[in-house]
Design an enzyme around this catalytic site. Sequence first.
Site, short mmCIF file in Angstrom:
data_model
loop_
_atom_site.label_atom_id
_atom_site.label_comp_id
_atom_site.label_asym_id
_atom_site.label_seq_id
_atom_site.Cartn_x
_atom_site.Cartn_y
_atom_site.Cartn_z
N CYS C 130 21.17 63.18 73.38
CA CYS C 130 20.56 62.37 72.35
C CYS C 130 19.26 63.03 71.90
CB CYS C 130 20.29 61.00 72.94
SG CYS C 130 19.50 59.89 71.79
N ASN C 192 29.57 67.48 76.17
CA ASN C 192 29.52 66.64 74.99
C ASN C 192 29.97 67.50 73.80
OD1 ASN C 192 28.78 64.52 73.18
ND2 ASN C 192 27.34 63.83 74.73
N THR C 193 29.89 66.99 72.61
CA THR C 193 30.42 67.72 71.44
C THR C 193 29.55 68.91 71.06
OG1 THR C 193 29.22 66.15 70.05
CG2 THR C 193 31.53 65.69 70.47
N GLY C 243 36.38 67.78 77.39
CA GLY C 243 36.44 68.63 76.20
C GLY C 243 37.85 69.03 75.85
N GLY C 244 38.44 68.34 74.89
CA GLY C 244 39.72 68.77 74.34
C GLY C 244 40.92 68.51 75.22
#
Lengths: 272, 272, 305, 305
Positions: C130, C192-193, C243-244
């Site tokens: 964040c 995270n992304t 992730g994915g």
Amino acid sequence: MIRAPLRADASVLENEAMGAANRRLRLLVPGFEGFEPGQFAMLSPGAVGGALRFDPLLPRPMAIYRASSGSAGAEVEILYKVSGRGTALLAQARPGEQIRFVGPLGRPFPDLRSDRVALLVGGGTGVASLYELAVRGARLRAGAVRVLLGAKSARDLMGHADFSSLAVAVDVSTEDGSLGERGLVTEPLARWLADEPASDVYACGPTAMMRAAAALALRFGRRCFVSLENPMACGFGVCLGCAAPRRDGGFALVCRDGPVFDATIVDWERLA
Amino acid sequence: MIRAPLRADASVLENEAMGAANRRLRLLVPGFEGFEPGQFAMLSPGAVGGALRFDPLLPRPMAIYRASSGSAGAEVEILYKVSGRGTALLAQARPGEQIRFVGPLGRPFPDLRSDRVALLVGGGTGVASLYELAVRGARLRAGAVRVLLGAKSARDLMGHADFSSLAVAVDVSTEDGSLGERGLVTEPLARWLADEPASDVYACGPTAMMRAAAALALRFGRRCFVSLENPMACGFGVCLGCAAPRRDGGFALVCRDGPVFDATIVDWERLA
Amino acid sequence: MSVDTSVDLGGLRLRNPVLTASGTFGYGAEFAPFLDLRRLGGIVSKSLTLEPRSGNLPHRIAEAHAGMLNAIGLENVGVDAFIREKIPALAAEVVIVASVFGREIDEYAQACERLSESPRVAGLEVNASCPHVRSGGIEFGQNPQLLASLVRAVRRASAKPLLVKLSPNVTSIAEMAKVCEAEGADAISLINTLQALDVDLETRRPKLRNGLGGLSGPAILPVALRMVWQASRAVSIPVCGIGGIMTAEDAVKFLVCGATAVQVGTASYLNPAAAGEIADGMVDWASRRGVSRLADLIGTLQPWS
Amino acid sequence: MSVDTSVDLGGLRLRNPVLTASGTFGYGAEFAPFLDLRRLGGIVSKSLTLEPRSGNLPHRIAEAHAGMLNAIGLENVGVDAFIREKIPALAAEVVIVASVFGREIDEYAQACERLSESPRVAGLEVNASCPHVRSGGIEFGQNPQLLASLVRAVRRASAKPLLVKLSPNVTSIAEMAKVCEAEGADAISLINTLQALDVDLETRRPKLRNGLGGLSGPAILPVALRMVWQASRAVSIPVCGIGGIMTAEDAVKFLVCGATAVQVGTASYLNPAAAGEIADGMVDWASRRGVSRLADLIGTLQPWS
Ligand SMILES: Cc1cc2nc3c(=O)[nH]c(=O)nc-3n(C[C@H](O)[C@H](O)[C@H](O)COP(=O)(O)OP(=O)(O)OC[C@H]3O[C@@H](n4cnc5c(N)ncnc54)[C@H](O)[C@@H]3O)c2cc1C
Ligand SMILES: Cc1cc2nc3c(=O)[nH]c(=O)nc-3n(C[C@H](O)[C@H](O)[C@H](O)COP(=O)(O)OP(=O)(O)OC[C@H]3O[C@@H](n4cnc5c(N)ncnc54)[C@H](O)[C@@H]3O)c2cc1C
Ligand SMILES: Cc1cc2nc3c(=O)[nH]c(=O)nc-3n(C[C@H](O)[C@H](O)[C@H](O)COP(=O)(O)O)c2cc1C
Ligand SMILES: Cc1cc2nc3c(=O)[nH]c(=O)nc-3n(C[C@H](O)[C@H](O)[C@H](O)COP(=O)(O)O)c2cc1C
Ligand code: FES
Ligand code: FES
């Protein structure tokens, strides 16, 4: 009655071209038990054909056009227009192939009121969301609904024959005048709102059309329900991707709180 | 004659199942003018169907099995086995659909020598690389080639009928004994090397088979040519992805310097 | 063959290694029509802030090749409503990990404290991706000092198993993992992304209203595997791989690269039953290969000779 | 409508903004059967070292979702053979950018010096994604001080237009871009591949012999667009955008996000004529929209109101 959604491997029964880029997809959906007008399903075009591939990745929301139950499960019909990658792939699905189906999803249109005329305004693929509502209106009583369909031209018009075979009045507008009245579908809407004081509006189509329909209804002091089409990832309220701004400042999720909304709660200014 | 490769949008003429996971793909390739035995093409399964999608991303190398010229362009035939995502998608290509074709690529098998018997040893899909060589051998003279085909079982065997219709001797080995001799194709090879002193080996198949064939040829002091199957991205020498270690320390590019190599230059230990 | 699926993720005893990723599973109850949540190792909530927040204007999501972009904003019901309304909707057997974020360290710490009071919260996952208000948008997870202060503060605020979820948008994930370990985190979640951007050429505006967004889905899987491998070699606390992940094989790859458990994210959008199918699929995979404990797969990546 | 396609990339005058990416276009001549190289803005060679080198053992490549992994190693013919054998095979009108790397700064500098002696070398691209021998594998492009020393050294070694190709595996691409600008680079190229890993579950080994590899292709496009946007706002030297470009629209997106030119990489494997088709497609795109100069598209990303 709003049924819990199910996840199923639907099999393609038919996937036929309907003129211009429009197509009709008939699916056999095991376990499907019905839907309410305005509800939709998520279809995963990327997964058609079996080989694991993730481009395109996301499922596509599609209005449930019509459904009927048979012995092997329910048949669900979708009307769609080939406009991007997702629908181009959907167009390649062959009878017998599987496609992931999640539905029925979303909150439907409210029940038609027995003392009012329902003006059903559909533009482009938005027409698909209104068919079941028209069917129910036709059952309700003669004159309960009036359908206003719009499209760029006659060829693009979706579902016209189906609507016409119902016992309801159908007005058509095309932008090029190739069928019905020339112009936007909001023009006859304005006239009907003026002519028919006891009417409600139920609209689905491009945002600009719905915004205009909502403004007209407001001007005439009528109720207006719109079915929004925001991009969606999940369709059942968990990605928070489909948020539409509310007038009161917060957001509504189109997939969970909609797609059908009372037009007055939508913040049309901030809607993308 | 080694022709310059071309890039073409080939159209699928036929894509038929041949038993087990084997399939035959017939393509119309505008501008294609012929190939030499052992050459291959790159086919892009991901692009079939039009919608832009990149999963799977890479084109697949496929031996050119057979080609003939017609009025609209040359017909090119590929034999393939559905084994992964790429070939699973290839199997879905329908007549009339386009598929990107780059070829012919690579260095072919050397010409057959008029004073020797060519022992053509094919295992699995490797069989496809040898067919044109067998055709040329059959034309050369009677007894110029002997074909040894291997597969897991009779059902998996590729191209058997085509080879058998040529004027060449064909021996079959299957691991389960369901057709021909039971066992690996290298067993009859060992016998023929012993029986036929004036012979060369031309092998294509799984690495383990080619390694064994190369070792046998070396033991008998015969020339052996192998067609390697390394993963490829480009097929024409620019990604450097397909490198095979050479005995002398450096690397050869399978797509550009091969796929056909004199077995003695390959470092079989370090080949993955 | 029966397979022991249990794992211990930094004190979280999980019946199997499959959790759901924050922000992709709502508050859990949304999945009731599709999946028995008790089949999962656990669920991670949408990231929660001290106060409820609404998020960004649309568009919040866009499709990418083998992936998607999102910039939801901070939309969540807030810590209190989560405890009051969301937790009670979940069966007692569901292991709940509460994801937390804030714009200042203090917000994080207070949220963690409040969530720790709920006996149903089995663990906390601090979302360190964040943007930090005072550092001009840099993420907590992008600066080792900031990250250290954050982990220290939340560690003080709660005795529950503490997972720290790292941003992949860094030069050295190993360094960040070490910071977490040093400050007392019980486990690390990643990734995270990936920070990303796409453009709508008709309007020449970013596809997302927020401009930048996060890339998730199969496109990022090889980056996530790399980072899990690097992080798990750098620290001795467990790593939760994200992730994915679309299939059981994908999940097994994460274990092999050093993850103790995994989280299924974007896959749940495509297939709301994905996490359950992946959990079942891992058992099939293991039993077909004679692996009797899934935990035996952890960190078994073989070197090339 | 006729479209002016020329751009100036840090002193490189290009007839159009489409170059080919290093390592994906060989030494150019390989494409002769498929494409007239004079239709391109220019070509960037495979990265060259002072001495010829052979690369890694197989497997060197693997497929990923919407992408591929590679770890070729340092395989290249070396600076001298490039000048002697590869350059003469290219028509005089082909704009040649020589990509350079080394394991020490000195190797880079010497290679740049030698390449600069060739009048056919229009510019240099320094590949800063190469692991630095003395820093235990960290890439030059991952450490601002190392990067500064590298750029300073190559800047001294050559007066040709100097592009520095950055690694995307960093916390702040803007910081790295500023370092390059401060040290006299004429332009920045980005991105190189994302560091990645994939596993072959049959053997439990990495799919690539090298273990780690680089992810390229459409999967990384949104990350590349983000970095191009961030870098181009941070510096005033031009940016050359790279990453996942498959279509003319993709290339236009890079210009809109701030790139002055682009490089087509992995796309050339799928379609050896891709770079030419993209160059033509950009003209079509522009002329359909009344854009008379492609350069007018640069940095025109519109903010959301
Ligand atoms: C509740 C609802 C009902 C719908 N019903 C229908 C229907 O009955 N028939 C029909 O043809 N279409 C319908 N749509 C639109 C449909 O979901 C497709 O997204 C649209 O047809 C675009 O096609 P594509 O996937 O080929 O576009 P692509 O270019 O492949 O789409 C890229 C992304 O943008 C999203 N997107 C693009 N256009 C729209 C759009 N208009 N609305 C929402 N998301 C979009 C896609 O879902 C996808 O995530 C509906 C949308 C919603 C939200
Ligand atoms: C010169 C050459 C000729 C070939 N000729 C034929 C042929 O005539 N018929 C046929 O069926 N197959 C042939 N192959 C193998 C073919 O290219 C396919 O890769 C293989 O069939 C695997 O199928 P897939 O793409 O479905 O596997 P996937 O699992 O989708 O493949 C993933 C990746 O690994 C690569 N790969 C997987 N297996 C192989 C393999 N055996 N060889 C090389 N790369 C592989 C793929 O190309 C792809 O990049 C040939 C390979 C080479 C190098
Ligand atoms: C729409 C969306 C919302 C997300 N929200 C959060 C969040 O609130 N907190 C968080 O830590 N991660 C969030 N994530 C990141 C995911 O938890 C996960 O780390 C990431 O998507 C990668 O996994 P995947 O590729 O399996 O989706 C979100 C991801 C998506 C796609
Ligand atoms: C097989 C392969 C080899 C590469 N070799 C180099 C290289 O030698 N030097 C370099 O700077 N970049 C190299 N790259 C990176 C590309 O130039 C490019 O930066 C990257 O692939 C992203 O672009 P793309 O997605 O269009 O491929 C290589 C990429 C691939 C796929
Ligand atoms: S589409 Fe995911 S919340 Fe509405
Ligand atoms: S496949 Fe690219 S060099 Fe051989």
